[in-house]
Design a protein around this motif. Structure first.
Motif, mmCIF file in Angstrom:
data_model
loop_
_atom_site.group_PDB
_atom_site.id
_atom_site.type_symbol
_atom_site.label_atom_id
_atom_site.label_comp_id
_atom_site.label_asym_id
_atom_site.label_seq_id
_atom_site.Cartn_x
_atom_site.Cartn_y
_atom_site.Cartn_z
ATOM 1 N N THR A 59 0.834 -1.203 0.000
ATOM 2 C CA THR A 59 0.000 0.000 0.000
ATOM 3 C C THR A 59 0.870 1.256 0.000
ATOM 4 O OG1 THR A 59 -0.123 0.025 2.421
ATOM 5 C CG2 THR A 59 -1.851 -1.176 1.266
ATOM 6 N N ILE A 475 -8.402 -7.473 6.991
ATOM 7 C CA ILE A 475 -8.480 -7.071 5.581
ATOM 8 C C ILE A 475 -7.129 -7.268 4.895
ATOM 9 C CG2 ILE A 475 -8.775 -5.093 4.022
ATOM 10 C CD1 ILE A 475 -10.849 -4.036 6.062
ATOM 11 N N THR A 478 -6.357 -11.311 4.833
ATOM 12 C CA THR A 478 -7.239 -12.212 4.079
ATOM 13 C C THR A 478 -7.282 -11.895 2.588
ATOM 14 O OG1 THR A 478 -9.149 -10.799 4.624
ATOM 15 C CG2 THR A 478 -8.718 -12.692 6.054
ATOM 16 N N ARG A 479 -6.699 -10.791 2.165
ATOM 17 C CA ARG A 479 -6.655 -10.488 0.737
ATOM 18 C C ARG A 479 -5.384 -11.023 0.086
ATOM 19 N NH1 ARG A 479 -5.884 -4.022 0.351
ATOM 20 N NH2 ARG A 479 -6.423 -4.529 -1.817
ATOM 21 N N ARG A 480 -4.436 -11.493 0.890
ATOM 22 C CA ARG A 480 -3.137 -11.919 0.368
ATOM 23 C C ARG A 480 -3.147 -13.404 0.009
ATOM 24 N NH1 ARG A 480 1.446 -9.813 4.393
ATOM 25 N NH2 ARG A 480 2.591 -11.319 3.109
ATOM 26 N N ALA A 488 -8.222 -16.618 -0.374
ATOM 27 C CA ALA A 488 -8.073 -15.160 -0.325
ATOM 28 C C ALA A 488 -9.371 -14.482 -0.748
ATOM 29 C CB ALA A 488 -6.932 -14.721 -1.240
ATOM 30 N N ASN A 489 -9.634 -13.311 -0.197
ATOM 31 C CA ASN A 489 -10.870 -12.585 -0.491
ATOM 32 C C ASN A 489 -11.007 -12.280 -1.978
ATOM 33 O OD1 ASN A 489 -11.534 -12.523 2.197
ATOM 34 N ND2 ASN A 489 -10.879 -10.420 2.538
ATOM 35 N N SER A 490 -12.222 -12.384 -2.456
ATOM 36 C CA SER A 490 -12.518 -11.906 -3.806
ATOM 37 C C SER A 490 -12.570 -10.382 -3.789
ATOM 38 C CB SER A 490 -13.850 -12.472 -4.286
ATOM 39 O OG SER A 490 -14.909 -11.939 -3.496
ATOM 40 N N ARG A 491 -12.601 -9.768 -4.955
ATOM 41 C CA ARG A 491 -12.637 -8.310 -5.028
ATOM 42 C C ARG A 491 -13.890 -7.748 -4.357
ATOM 43 N NH1 ARG A 491 -9.773 -4.703 -7.793
ATOM 44 N NH2 ARG A 491 -8.704 -6.368 -8.921
ATOM 45 N N ASP A 494 -13.500 -7.995 -0.617
ATOM 46 C CA ASP A 494 -12.477 -7.027 -0.224
ATOM 47 C C ASP A 494 -13.070 -5.623 -0.126
ATOM 48 O OD1 ASP A 494 -9.847 -6.954 0.607
ATOM 49 O OD2 ASP A 494 -9.119 -6.238 -1.322
ATOM 50 N N ALA A 497 -15.429 -5.395 2.850
ATOM 51 C CA ALA A 497 -14.698 -5.340 4.118
ATOM 52 C C ALA A 497 -14.080 -3.968 4.347
ATOM 53 C CB ALA A 497 -13.608 -6.419 4.131
ATOM 54 N N ILE A 498 -13.499 -3.390 3.294
ATOM 55 C CA ILE A 498 -12.904 -2.059 3.413
ATOM 56 C C ILE A 498 -13.972 -1.026 3.739
ATOM 57 C CG2 ILE A 498 -11.741 -0.219 2.108
ATOM 58 C CD1 ILE A 498 -10.255 -2.452 0.594
#
Length: 526
Positions: A59, A475, A478-480, A488-491, A494, A497-498
């Protein structure tokens, strides 16, 4: 910044650097106090960390923070009078085929931010670093500048020394209780503060546990006190004994505890279902505002943030993850997928039930007290008002739900604290020690004669402030794909969650502004 005294919990690098900055701020007239329970820092995160700095993040914000950090470390001799032995040798990240896409995506972010990062194929990696065996590797990432390591303990002590030189006061003491404008210390008693900063690092879970136990003990104890006409402190003692008895079932596996907690939660749900049929609920308005919410004043905002903290409690997130891991070991990918699917459904169901119970509480309170009894602001008053309004049965059901809630939540809080702490310290802490440490603040609040209902609400607000920390961590992790693999989270997940984390953060920012006297557009003082 308002000219309030600042109290910082935790005197490691984070706490001492904050004290160093604030104590040197000419706009701050108040005293800065740092509370550190272990001046030897034997188990402090600052003493146990790798003491390194890198720019290879995923990020831009972390990259910008690191860029500021490396500049500060280079000037440490001039700013803090200490030689940190900074070695800018660079970081080397290695990825297999499963993590190659993540490494390339991160590299694109880093290069867009101006980082000096080089991607190396296996052959190039072997030439650059002959001691690395490239077998099984698909890609490597190497930071050629602004990365390295340094003497972390020296930095911590330098910040501490510089903060004291600027007037910051250090107390060697342990926090045993936390309020919105004070902390209770084991040796020095109550210390008032205009602003409290929690910089306890990995030990922040203990602070959240104090806020949790405050609500749990008070809820169960008030119910027992009113129903059986015993002193509040006696009710708290009974709650502690019952909770300890439930926790002893942990030795028989997760299923008995799960059944007991599930039974208590069912009692709470049934009690409020009964209350909603007894109370004269305006179902049309309840249905409308369930879809179209309103925020009439600042007091409503405080309650809203408290309900979020009570529904999605930070410590419960860690506990649920730990229990899911230990429930049934997965032998292959198919079984692991089935466990994750079951866990997701269980989590959604649990949060839905918790949300519905909180909605039922608000609806019942509104139906019973809003018309002609809006002055009811304490649990004890609510109980005594319910009896003549809706009958003795309604008042008794209210207290039974309160007791079930306090006992079940207290058991869950202790289990969560044990799980969190054993991950940090590497050994199990006896249940009775955990129970004793986290319940002391609740006994202190009652013994001091504090308004228990207000303490309950504020403890839930503290929980809501702690909530974004595990939310953000979840967040990020689990996105990695290098951590979660196929899970891993789908878009879509994601983004959702954000958005959820941003909403909680926004509410907390508004509440902070309101707490410090800032006028919130559209909200009256309440």
């Amino acid at each position: 910044m308002k000219r309030n005294d600042i109290l910082i919990i935790g005197g490691g690098v984070m706490g001492s650097s904050i004290a160093y900055r604030l104590a040197g701020d000419p706009a701050l007239a108040g005293k800065v106090t740092v509370v550190e329970r272990d001046p030897s820092y034997a188990r402090a995160s600052s003493a146990l960390s790798a003491s390194s700095i890198r720019q290879q993040f995923s990020t831009p914000l972390n990259i910008h923070l690191s860029r500021y950090g490396i500049g500060f470390l280079r000037q440490a001799r001039d700013l803090l009078g200490v030689d940190l032995a900074l070695k800018e040798e660079g970081y080397l990240f290695l990825a297999s085929a499963a993590g190659e896409a993540v490494l390339r995506a991160n590299n694109a972010v880093q290069r867009a931010e101006g980082c000096s990062v080089e991607l190396l194929e296996p052959a190039g990696l072997a030439r650059r670093f002959p001691w690395v065996m490239p077998d099984g590797l698909a890609l490597a990432s190497f930071g050629t500048a602004n990365e390295g390591w340094f003497d972390g303990p020296s930095l911590m002590q330098a910040f501490r020394r510089a903060a004291r030189d600027r007037g910051a006061v250090y107390l060697a003491d342990e926090v045993v209780g936390l309020g919105p404008r004070h902390v209770d210390l084991r040796a020095n008693g109550r210390v008032e503060a205009g602003t409290i900063v929690i910089a306890a690092g990995a030990w922040s879970g203990e602070v959240a546990a104090m806020a949790t136990d405050l609500a749990e003990f008070l809820g169960g104890a008030i119910g027992l006190s009113l129903l059986f006409r015993i002193p509040l402190l006696a009710g708290m003692a009974v709650t502690a004994v019952v909770t300890y008895g439930i926790l002893l079932f942990q030795g028989r596996g997760f299923r008995p505890i799960e059944i007991i907690i599930g039974g208590l939660v069912s009692v709470i749900g049934v009690c409020y279902l009964i209350e909603m049929f007894i109370a004269p609920v305006a179902w049309g308005q309840a249905g409308f505002h369930a879809v179209v919410p309103s925020m009439p004043d600042a007091a409503a905002l405080t309650l809203s943030v408290g309900i979020i903290g009570a529904t999605v409690m930070p410590h419960a997130i860690f506990l649920h993850s730990g229990l899911t891991q230990a429930r049934v070991p997965a032998r292959n990918g198919e079984e692991r997928q089935a466990l994750v699917r079951f866990s997701n459904r269980e989590t959604i169901a649990a949060l839905a039930v918790a949300g519905l119970v909180n909605m039922a509480m608000v609806i019942m309170a509104s139906a019973a007290f809003h018309a002609g009894h809006s002055d009811v602001s304490e649990i004890e008053t609510a109980y005594h008002t319910l009896a003549p309004l809706l009958g003795g049965a309604a008042a008794a059901v209210f207290l039974i739900s309160l007791m079930a809630s306090g006992i079940s939540s207290s058991a869950v809080g202790t289990m969560a604290g044990q799980l969190i702490m054993q991950g940090f310290v590497g050994f199990r802490i006896p249940i009775w020690v955990r129970r004793l440490v986290t319940m002391l603040p609740a006994f202190a609040v009652v013994a001091a004669g504090v308004d228990t209902t207000h303490a309950l609400v504020m403890s839930q607000v503290v929980l809501s402030f702690a909530l974004p920390i595990p939310m953000i961590a979840l967040i990020l992790f689990t996105r990695r794909r290098d951590i979660m693999g196929e899970f891993a989270n789908s878009r879509v997940i994601d983004i959702a969650a954000i958005a959820g984390a941003a909403a909680v953060l926004a509410l907390n920012v508004v509440l902070l502004a309101q707490t410090f006297g800032a006028a919130i557009p559209g909200l009256s003082a309440g």
